[in-house]
Enzyme design. Sequence first.
Site, PDB file in Angstrom:
ATOM      1  N   CYS A  18       0.819  -1.211   0.000  1.00 44.21           N
ATOM      2  CA  CYS A  18       0.000   0.000   0.000  1.00 44.21           C
ATOM      3  C   CYS A  18       0.856   1.265   0.000  1.00 44.21           C
ATOM      4  CB  CYS A  18      -1.003   0.012   1.145  1.00 44.21           C
ATOM      5  SG  CYS A  18      -0.291  -0.220   2.779  1.00 44.21           S
ATOM      6  N   HIS A 130      -2.598   0.837   7.148  1.00 42.53           N
ATOM      7  CA  HIS A 130      -2.749   0.954   5.699  1.00 42.53           C
ATOM      8  C   HIS A 130      -2.446   2.392   5.276  1.00 42.53           C
ATOM      9  CE1 HIS A 130      -4.448   0.140   1.754  1.00 42.53           C
ATOM     10  NE2 HIS A 130      -5.318   1.122   1.903  1.00 42.53           N
TER      11      HIS A 130
END
Length: 182
Positions: A18, A130
């Site tokens: 990510c 994330h």
Amino acid sequence: MESERRLIYHETQKLQFCLLHSLNNLFQEKDAFTRANLNAIAEKLTFGDPNKATWTPLSVIFKPHHNSLTGNYDINVLIAALEERGKRVMWHDRRNGTSSIDLDGLRNELFGIIVNVPVRRYAGLWKSRHWVALRRIEGVWYNLDSDFPAPYCFKNTEEIREFLDSVMSTGAEVLLIMNDKE
């Protein structure tokens, strides 16, 4: 005749890359950064660390600044990568709320925003974080989250502020990506 809006570049999530996807989405370039680039940055950070841990057999996979198989790069890699591209990172002080962020770009300093949000996966058994990129493109702010199938267009700056305040209340960190002053 109305001018055509350019296509928004958006990479979707693969493994734990990510941070890589966020950087490419932020810069709106397919290969602004590659796995090899980020791995090299992580290795350079490890090599220059005076407090580096001793080597173990797991060190082949679990490196100090990333996981060599799945990605999962840390903040140090993000900052070094952005500095290589002439950007600087400013941690947003959550005590100020989002009203202190110049989202309208009046001073043309804010390049974009990276948010590091806590996530739970696999029925809450796996806790992780994330990376998400937010960027203003042609005057419109987009959420370029690699978990989304497509970019999300914010209606206005108030909606972005609500989003940022909401994720900060869950423990997210907001990083302002600034253009270097010339």
